[in-house]
Design a protein around this motif. Structure first.
Motif, mmCIF file in Angstrom:
data_model
loop_
_atom_site.group_PDB
_atom_site.id
_atom_site.type_symbol
_atom_site.label_atom_id
_atom_site.label_comp_id
_atom_site.label_asym_id
_atom_site.label_seq_id
_atom_site.Cartn_x
_atom_site.Cartn_y
_atom_site.Cartn_z
ATOM 1 N N ALA A 103 37.750 28.812 37.710
ATOM 2 C CA ALA A 103 37.648 30.094 37.007
ATOM 3 C C ALA A 103 38.791 30.257 36.006
ATOM 4 N N ARG A 104 39.973 29.839 36.389
ATOM 5 C CA ARG A 104 41.144 29.961 35.505
ATOM 6 C C ARG A 104 41.008 29.042 34.285
ATOM 7 N N ARG A 132 38.136 28.132 32.984
ATOM 8 C CA ARG A 132 37.058 28.713 32.178
ATOM 9 C C ARG A 132 37.550 29.952 31.429
ATOM 10 N N ASP A 133 38.372 30.774 32.104
ATOM 11 C CA ASP A 133 38.888 32.010 31.534
ATOM 12 C C ASP A 133 40.381 32.093 31.859
ATOM 13 N N PRO A 134 41.236 31.536 30.989
ATOM 14 C CA PRO A 134 42.668 31.446 31.285
ATOM 15 C C PRO A 134 43.364 32.786 31.499
ATOM 16 N N VAL A 135 42.845 33.847 30.905
ATOM 17 C CA VAL A 135 43.511 35.143 31.024
ATOM 18 C C VAL A 135 43.161 35.842 32.330
ATOM 19 N N TYR A 136 41.875 35.939 32.652
ATOM 20 C CA TYR A 136 41.445 36.723 33.803
ATOM 21 C C TYR A 136 41.055 35.893 35.031
ATOM 22 N N GLY A 137 40.658 34.660 34.854
ATOM 23 C CA GLY A 137 40.293 33.815 35.997
ATOM 24 C C GLY A 137 39.174 34.422 36.826
ATOM 25 N N CYS A 138 39.361 34.442 38.150
ATOM 26 C CA CYS A 138 38.349 34.987 39.062
ATOM 27 C C CYS A 138 38.121 36.474 38.831
ATOM 28 N N GLY A 151 38.037 38.067 36.101
ATOM 29 C CA GLY A 151 37.060 38.227 35.023
ATOM 30 C C GLY A 151 35.641 38.050 35.525
ATOM 31 N N ALA A 152 35.436 37.056 36.396
ATOM 32 C CA ALA A 152 34.103 36.828 36.965
ATOM 33 C C ALA A 152 33.692 37.996 37.845
ATOM 34 N N ASN A 162 26.366 34.523 32.019
ATOM 35 C CA ASN A 162 27.161 34.381 30.782
ATOM 36 C C ASN A 162 26.349 34.703 29.575
#
Length: 161
Positions: free
Chosen positions: A77-78, A80-86, A88-89, A161
């Motif tokens: 997750a991190r 895929r989305d470096p700012v929010y990680g899990c 964000g999901a 997504n």
């Protein structure tokens, strides 16, 4: 548990990536098999081998496999989305769940209105606009939103997504 399974003589994925000799007491070997090199690579990239080793040593042995699975999920997750990680999901899934709960409430209200009109003998075209397949699909999506972790959670997250 994996740690009691017999090991082959090859190095685990962690030792291969770190280019070191894999000892019989390697903390990574039971959880990062040699046939899954990307699994450790992702965890190493996000957390670092030293930190993962410290985490695994602190966790009771019967919880280590779950810990590794959580670390892998968080690392994916991190990446895929470096700012929010899990988070964000989870936030995405919560927004979708709220939206679907609203849609479900509207569908239930329409069905109740139709049932009331039908019982009084006034049949409308409301049921024509609200098909059961659409309602069933929304119910299935709403049910799947609750599944956040594990393989099913990945399928739901990938599909949103």
């Amino acid at each position: 548990m994996r740690s009691h399974e017999p090991r082959s003589t090859s190095s685990c994925a962690a030792c291969k990536l770190l280019k070191r000799r894999c000892s019989p007491t390697c903390i990574f070997a039971p959880y990062f098999r040699s046939d899954e090199p990307k699994k450790f690579a992702k965890v190493h990239k996000v957390f670092g081998a030293s930190n993962v080793s410290k985490i695994l040593i602190e966790v009771p042995e019967e919880q280590r496999e779950d810990t590794v699975n959580s670390l892998v999920y968080e690392a994916e997750a991190r990446l895929r989305d470096p700012v929010y990680g899990c988070i964000g999901a989870i936030a995405l899934l919560q927004r979708k769940m709220i939206e679907l709960q609203h849609d479900l409430a509207l569908a239930r209200a329409r069905l109740a209105r139709y049932a009331a009109n039908y019982s009084t003998g006034v049949a409308g075209t409301e049921l024509d606009r609200l098909t059961m397949t659409g309602l069933e699909m929304k119910l299935r999506i709403c049910y799947n939103i609750y599944i956040v972790f594990g393989d099913e959670g990945k399928k739901v997250f990938g599909g949103l997504n």
